[in-house]
Scaffold this active site. Sequence first.
Site, PDB file in Angstrom:
ATOM      1  CG  HIS A 264      -2.044   0.915   1.167  1.00 35.67           C
ATOM      2  ND1 HIS A 264      -1.921   2.260   1.381  1.00 35.67           N
ATOM      3  CD2 HIS A 264      -3.346   0.684   0.871  1.00 35.67           C
ATOM      4  CE1 HIS A 264      -3.107   2.828   1.220  1.00 35.67           C
ATOM      5  NE2 HIS A 264      -3.983   1.900   0.905  1.00 35.67           N
ATOM      6  CG  ASP A 318      -8.468  -4.252  -2.038  1.00 37.54           C
ATOM      7  OD1 ASP A 318      -9.670  -4.025  -1.817  1.00 37.54           O
ATOM      8  OD2 ASP A 318      -7.687  -3.410  -2.495  1.00 37.54           O
TER       9      ASP A 318
HETATM   10  C1  LIG Z   1      -0.726  -0.750  -3.695  1.00 31.97           C
HETATM   11  C2  LIG Z   1       0.496  -0.509  -4.571  1.00 31.97           C
HETATM   12  C3  LIG Z   1       0.010   0.017  -5.951  1.00 31.97           C
HETATM   13  C4  LIG Z   1       1.374   0.534  -3.877  1.00 31.97           C
HETATM   14  O1  LIG Z   1       2.345   0.897  -4.771  1.00 31.97           O
HETATM   15  P1  LIG Z   1       3.595   1.827  -4.397  1.00 31.97           P
HETATM   16  O2  LIG Z   1       3.429   2.472  -3.087  1.00 31.97           O
HETATM   17  O3  LIG Z   1       3.792   2.689  -5.568  1.00 31.97           O
HETATM   18  O4  LIG Z   1       4.754   0.801  -4.197  1.00 31.97           O
HETATM   19  P2  LIG Z   1       5.758   0.380  -5.316  1.00 31.97           P
HETATM   20  O5  LIG Z   1       4.969  -0.199  -6.449  1.00 31.97           O
HETATM   21  O6  LIG Z   1       6.663   1.508  -5.598  1.00 31.97           O
HETATM   22  O7  LIG Z   1       6.571  -0.778  -4.585  1.00 31.97           O
HETATM   23  C5  LIG Z   1       7.703  -0.589  -3.757  1.00 31.97           C
HETATM   24  C6  LIG Z   1       8.479  -1.894  -3.748  1.00 31.97           C
HETATM   25  O8  LIG Z   1       7.668  -2.910  -3.157  1.00 31.97           O
HETATM   26  C7  LIG Z   1       7.374  -3.948  -4.090  1.00 31.97           C
HETATM   27  N1  LIG Z   1       5.961  -4.282  -3.970  1.00 31.97           N
HETATM   28  C8  LIG Z   1       4.945  -3.429  -3.660  1.00 31.97           C
HETATM   29  N2  LIG Z   1       3.783  -4.077  -3.630  1.00 31.97           N
HETATM   30  C9  LIG Z   1       4.080  -5.361  -3.915  1.00 31.97           C
HETATM   31  C10 LIG Z   1       3.282  -6.501  -4.029  1.00 31.97           C
HETATM   32  N3  LIG Z   1       1.956  -6.441  -3.869  1.00 31.97           N
HETATM   33  N4  LIG Z   1       3.884  -7.659  -4.350  1.00 31.97           N
HETATM   34  C11 LIG Z   1       5.199  -7.715  -4.534  1.00 31.97           C
HETATM   35  N5  LIG Z   1       6.023  -6.671  -4.424  1.00 31.97           N
HETATM   36  C12 LIG Z   1       5.454  -5.501  -4.123  1.00 31.97           C
HETATM   37  C13 LIG Z   1       7.656  -3.323  -5.461  1.00 31.97           C
HETATM   38  O9  LIG Z   1       7.965  -4.309  -6.413  1.00 31.97           O
HETATM   39  C14 LIG Z   1       8.802  -2.416  -5.147  1.00 31.97           C
HETATM   40  O10 LIG Z   1       9.943  -3.206  -5.023  1.00 31.97           O
HETATM   41  P3  LIG Z   1      11.400  -2.645  -5.520  1.00 31.97           P
HETATM   42  O11 LIG Z   1      11.674  -1.482  -4.616  1.00 31.97           O
HETATM   43  O12 LIG Z   1      12.320  -3.814  -5.334  1.00 31.97           O
HETATM   44  O13 LIG Z   1      11.199  -2.237  -6.944  1.00 31.97           O
HETATM   45  C15 LIG Z   1       1.300  -1.809  -4.742  1.00 31.97           C
HETATM   46  O14 LIG Z   1       1.700  -2.283  -3.476  1.00 31.97           O
HETATM   47  C16 LIG Z   1       0.520  -2.876  -5.486  1.00 31.97           C
HETATM   48  O15 LIG Z   1       0.481  -2.858  -6.730  1.00 31.97           O
HETATM   49  N6  LIG Z   1      -0.118  -3.832  -4.751  1.00 31.97           N
HETATM   50  C17 LIG Z   1      -0.917  -4.874  -5.346  1.00 31.97           C
HETATM   51  C18 LIG Z   1      -2.284  -4.335  -5.792  1.00 31.97           C
HETATM   52  C19 LIG Z   1      -3.191  -4.050  -4.612  1.00 31.97           C
HETATM   53  O16 LIG Z   1      -3.351  -4.874  -3.726  1.00 31.97           O
HETATM   54  N7  LIG Z   1      -3.820  -2.861  -4.643  1.00 31.97           N
HETATM   55  C20 LIG Z   1      -4.786  -2.475  -3.616  1.00 31.97           C
HETATM   56  C21 LIG Z   1      -4.253  -1.402  -2.745  1.00 31.97           C
HETATM   57  S1  LIG Z   1      -5.367  -1.081  -1.419  1.00 31.97           S
END
Ligand SMILES: CC(C)(COP(=O)(O)OP(=O)(O)OC[C@H]1O[C@@H](n2cnc3c(N)ncnc32)[C@H](O)[C@@H]1OP(=O)(O)O)[C@@H](O)C(=O)NCCC(=O)NCCS
Length: 381
Positions: A264, A318
């Site tokens: 998140h 979620d």
């Molecule tokens: C929610 C979300 C979009 C947040 O994104 P964010 O804050 O921009 O975080 P980032 O995408 O920059 O991720 C940071 C790091 O954590 C990792 N990471 C984040 N969420 C992850 C996940 N669900 N699974 C695996 N790795 C994850 C990324 O790959 C990244 O790793 P790196 O630094 O080695 O590249 C992201 O965690 C995600 O896509 N989660 C899955 C979808 C989801 O459940 N969404 C509902 C949110 S309520």
Amino acid sequence: MTEHSAYQPGLANVPAAESSVCYLDGSIGKLQYRGYPIEVLSDKSTFEEVAYLLLFGQLPQRAQLESFDAELRRARPIKFPLIDMMKVLPETGHPMAALSSVVAAMSMFYPGDHVADPKFRRECAVRLVANFPTVVAAWQRIRNGDEPIRARADLGHAANFLYMLSGEEPEPLVARTMDVAMILHAEHQMNASTFSARVTGSSLADPFAVAAAAVGTLSGPLHGGANEEVLKMLRTIPDKQPHLVRAWAEDRLARKEKISGFGHREYKVKDPRATILQKLSQSVFEKHGATPIYDIATELERQMAELTGNKGIYPNVDFYSGILYEKMGIPTDLFTPIFAIARISGWLAHLLEQLQNNRIFRPSQVWTGKADREFVAIDRR
Ligand SMILES: CC(C)(COP(=O)(O)OP(=O)(O)OC[C@H]1O[C@@H](n2cnc3c(N)ncnc32)[C@H](O)[C@@H]1OP(=O)(O)O)[C@@H](O)C(=O)NCCC(=O)NCCS
């Protein structure tokens, strides 16, 4: 002109408003609506009371809650032309598209003078909170060729929604579970759909237009759609084989694929809403029978703590909601509309706050195009 250094993609960490609706400290998993911890509200309150709290800023006194609740119950039925309208929509369409179409059309059925009129604002807020469940349930019936079920004024908000879906009155634990799920989804600070609601509201558009804009924003897979993805993902792990989960997760992480329901932007610990939903799910499974996919989910949570805990990636809201809704017999594509049924109260709270001290949103941009170009006649290009 804005400097490049000021630009933040996605407006990350850029305050978009001053707000007293929702407090969130993701480093310690603290979430409060109007200063009340989510753990307390989900334990002691109802969705109706929380909606009042969000909309009007204070916990209601008994008479205030009774009157608000009575207004909601009276406003539940939707106009027949809106039902007729749903009957001509393609049954293959996503329920979020049906919801946004009906909500946008409501502007035409309930025109008001102006959002500056507090009476009009309150009537719209009550109508929207009351009608979201009716529209979603009616669409579920209509797309399956059934007639919508009339709302029952003797049931609470969550129980009535479940009743309108199936025609059966839910037993108290299931009704309360849906009530709490709605409390947990009612508000979450400055996310994309809430921002969208505030932007549309800042033009003094009517609250139905505001709600339609927010529903459209919520419908995207990067926002409300993640709960559907969790279930699809968990189904790819063989049932009753928790020992396969670790290898499955390692493989997915090695391929740099995100694991739905984890991570998140704000939370660096387990989302407090996931903790509450997980506990609720356990009570439902104890009473109504276990579901193998839950064992896979808890094993995945355990393995992910070892694999990604150091990065602050834990279950978000979620992760458990879809498993719970599926156990209640709710189709997967209704998960996001259920999110909207709850979140309409938060969107409206932000709209009312925005209107109290409104200035139309008009951000700047970083110009990346060319300027002063020579117009070349079409046959010389
Ligand atoms: C929610 C979300 C979009 C947040 O994104 P964010 O804050 O921009 O975080 P980032 O995408 O920059 O991720 C940071 C790091 O954590 C990792 N990471 C984040 N969420 C992850 C996940 N669900 N699974 C695996 N790795 C994850 C990324 O790959 C990244 O790793 P790196 O630094 O080695 O590249 C992201 O965690 C995600 O896509 N989660 C899955 C979808 C989801 O459940 N969404 C509902 C949110 S309520």
